[in-house]
Motif scaffolding. Sequence first.
Motif, PDB file in Angstrom:
ATOM      1  N   ARG A  77       0.853  -1.192   0.000  1.00 47.01           N
ATOM      2  CA  ARG A  77       0.000   0.000   0.000  1.00 47.01           C
ATOM      3  C   ARG A  77       0.879   1.229   0.000  1.00 47.01           C
ATOM      4  O   ARG A  77       1.767   1.349   0.844  1.00 47.01           O
ATOM      5  CB  ARG A  77      -0.868   0.035   1.253  1.00 47.01           C
ATOM      6  N   GLU A  78       0.587   2.125  -0.929  1.00 43.68           N
ATOM      7  CA  GLU A  78       1.382   3.341  -1.081  1.00 43.68           C
ATOM      8  C   GLU A  78       0.506   4.534  -0.710  1.00 43.68           C
ATOM      9  O   GLU A  78      -0.428   4.875  -1.435  1.00 43.68           O
ATOM     10  CB  GLU A  78       1.881   3.451  -2.525  1.00 43.68           C
ATOM     11  N   ALA A  79       0.815   5.140   0.431  1.00 38.33           N
ATOM     12  CA  ALA A  79      -0.066   6.178   0.983  1.00 38.33           C
ATOM     13  C   ALA A  79      -0.085   7.433   0.119  1.00 38.33           C
ATOM     14  O   ALA A  79       0.935   7.862  -0.414  1.00 38.33           O
ATOM     15  CB  ALA A  79       0.384   6.532   2.392  1.00 38.33           C
ATOM     16  N   LEU A  80      -1.296   7.974   0.001  1.00 39.88           N
ATOM     17  CA  LEU A  80      -1.502   9.275  -0.654  1.00 39.88           C
ATOM     18  C   LEU A  80      -1.691  10.362   0.391  1.00 39.88           C
ATOM     19  O   LEU A  80      -1.243  11.490   0.241  1.00 39.88           O
ATOM     20  CB  LEU A  80      -2.797   9.217  -1.457  1.00 39.88           C
ATOM     21  N   VAL A 115      -5.691   8.821   4.809  1.00 37.20           N
ATOM     22  CA  VAL A 115      -6.834   7.915   4.649  1.00 37.20           C
ATOM     23  C   VAL A 115      -6.872   7.188   3.306  1.00 37.20           C
ATOM     24  O   VAL A 115      -7.779   6.391   3.072  1.00 37.20           O
ATOM     25  CB  VAL A 115      -8.186   8.660   4.856  1.00 37.20           C
ATOM     26  N   ARG A 116      -5.905   7.447   2.423  1.00 36.10           N
ATOM     27  CA  ARG A 116      -5.987   6.840   1.083  1.00 36.10           C
ATOM     28  C   ARG A 116      -4.647   6.223   0.665  1.00 36.10           C
ATOM     29  O   ARG A 116      -3.592   6.669   1.101  1.00 36.10           O
ATOM     30  CB  ARG A 116      -6.385   7.893   0.047  1.00 36.10           C
ATOM     31  N   TYR A 117      -4.760   5.225  -0.222  1.00 39.19           N
ATOM     32  CA  TYR A 117      -3.553   4.596  -0.739  1.00 39.19           C
ATOM     33  C   TYR A 117      -3.787   4.052  -2.134  1.00 39.19           C
ATOM     34  O   TYR A 117      -4.917   3.866  -2.564  1.00 39.19           O
ATOM     35  CB  TYR A 117      -3.078   3.478   0.192  1.00 39.19           C
ATOM     36  N   ILE A 118      -2.667   3.757  -2.830  1.00 39.95           N
ATOM     37  CA  ILE A 118      -2.681   3.064  -4.120  1.00 39.95           C
ATOM     38  C   ILE A 118      -2.199   1.643  -3.844  1.00 39.95           C
ATOM     39  O   ILE A 118      -1.277   1.441  -3.053  1.00 39.95           O
ATOM     40  CB  ILE A 118      -1.706   3.761  -5.098  1.00 39.95           C
ATOM     41  N   SER A 119      -2.829   0.667  -4.506  1.00 31.45           N
ATOM     42  CA  SER A 119      -2.421  -0.717  -4.256  1.00 31.45           C
ATOM     43  C   SER A 119      -2.659  -1.584  -5.477  1.00 31.45           C
ATOM     44  O   SER A 119      -3.039  -1.084  -6.541  1.00 31.45           O
ATOM     45  CB  SER A 119      -3.192  -1.261  -3.043  1.00 31.45           C
ATOM     46  N   ASN A 120      -2.414  -2.874  -5.351  1.00 32.71           N
ATOM     47  CA  ASN A 120      -2.632  -3.868  -6.405  1.00 32.71           C
ATOM     48  C   ASN A 120      -3.659  -4.880  -5.917  1.00 32.71           C
ATOM     49  O   ASN A 120      -3.762  -5.121  -4.723  1.00 32.71           O
ATOM     50  CB  ASN A 120      -1.346  -4.662  -6.649  1.00 32.71           C
ATOM     51  N   VAL A 174       3.448  12.374   0.183  1.00 37.11           N
ATOM     52  CA  VAL A 174       2.300  11.951   0.987  1.00 37.11           C
ATOM     53  C   VAL A 174       1.768  13.182   1.706  1.00 37.11           C
ATOM     54  O   VAL A 174       2.505  13.829   2.452  1.00 37.11           O
ATOM     55  CB  VAL A 174       2.725  10.877   2.019  1.00 37.11           C
ATOM     56  N   ALA A 175       0.516  13.522   1.446  1.00 38.37           N
ATOM     57  CA  ALA A 175      -0.066  14.701   2.097  1.00 38.37           C
ATOM     58  C   ALA A 175      -0.230  14.441   3.597  1.00 38.37           C
ATOM     59  O   ALA A 175      -0.633  13.349   3.994  1.00 38.37           O
ATOM     60  CB  ALA A 175      -1.415  15.017   1.462  1.00 38.37           C
ATOM     61  N   GLU A 176       0.125  15.434   4.401  1.00 35.94           N
ATOM     62  CA  GLU A 176       0.035  15.252   5.849  1.00 35.94           C
ATOM     63  C   GLU A 176      -1.402  15.214   6.332  1.00 35.94           C
ATOM     64  O   GLU A 176      -1.742  14.522   7.287  1.00 35.94           O
ATOM     65  CB  GLU A 176       0.766  16.396   6.560  1.00 35.94           C
TER      66      GLU A 176
END
Length: 224
Positions: free
Chosen positions: A23-26, A29-34, A109-111
């Motif tokens: 999981r790659e945090a944005l 509360v959000r992330y990019i994943s596979n 990553v936005a704080e």
Amino acid sequence: CQQLASEPLLAGVRLLLTAGPTREALDPVRYISNHSSGKMGYAIARAAREAGAEVTLVSGPVALATPPGVTRVDVESAEQMHQAVMSRVHECDLFIGCAAVADYRPARVAEQKIKKTGDNDQMVLTLVKNPDIIAAVGALPDKPYTVGFAAETVDVEQYALDKLARKRLDMIAANDVSRAGQGFNADDNALTVFWHGGQAPLPLADKLTLARHLIALIARHYRP
Ligand code: CTP
Ligand code: CA
């Protein structure tokens, strides 16, 4: 010397294994994943333990129980997985990369939670490449016997052979994820395994059966 019939296939072999997605945090509360349930990797961990290996499983976030006798290290991002692997790889004989690692992560990553702005219907994300974990293992001078996976939708053999060479792997298990009911979140899977100078099909089966066949195949080719 002849192997005793009762001797497990991977007795005493130290296996380091990655599984699951990253999981790659944005933002908080959000992330990019596979897509990845982790089922194939966890089945391999179980099968390897049954075969007598000492198993360390570096796992992305999954909803699965740790197989009995397996040491599990939990991570979230590709960078964390990379670090967890590189700090342990010198103590393993065999490395299997089964994780669906996110190839890119948000550049920053936005704080705070990113808010929708009133009049903008588009959002552009800048992504940067993640470290290639298995390629880093393959590049080590004293690398373990290294087995990768390749999930492909077209030209499966060609892409798998390219990854075998480019990442300096000893073996690669290719997965045609364009076929319904196999791979990703399914309970069954089919693989074609390639190594330098050979290949073998592992036909459609439940993931634990398939994992046991893969472990037997690895044990036949593995040289410390
Ligand atoms: N892998 C890895 N680290 C990455 C990306 C992939 O260790 N950052 C590993 C996977 O665990 C797998 C193998 O590399 O064992 C192949 O993964 P795949 O996604 O098929 O290959 P990529 O090189 O990322 O190529 P692409 O996604 O463009 O097909
Ligand atoms: Ca990839």
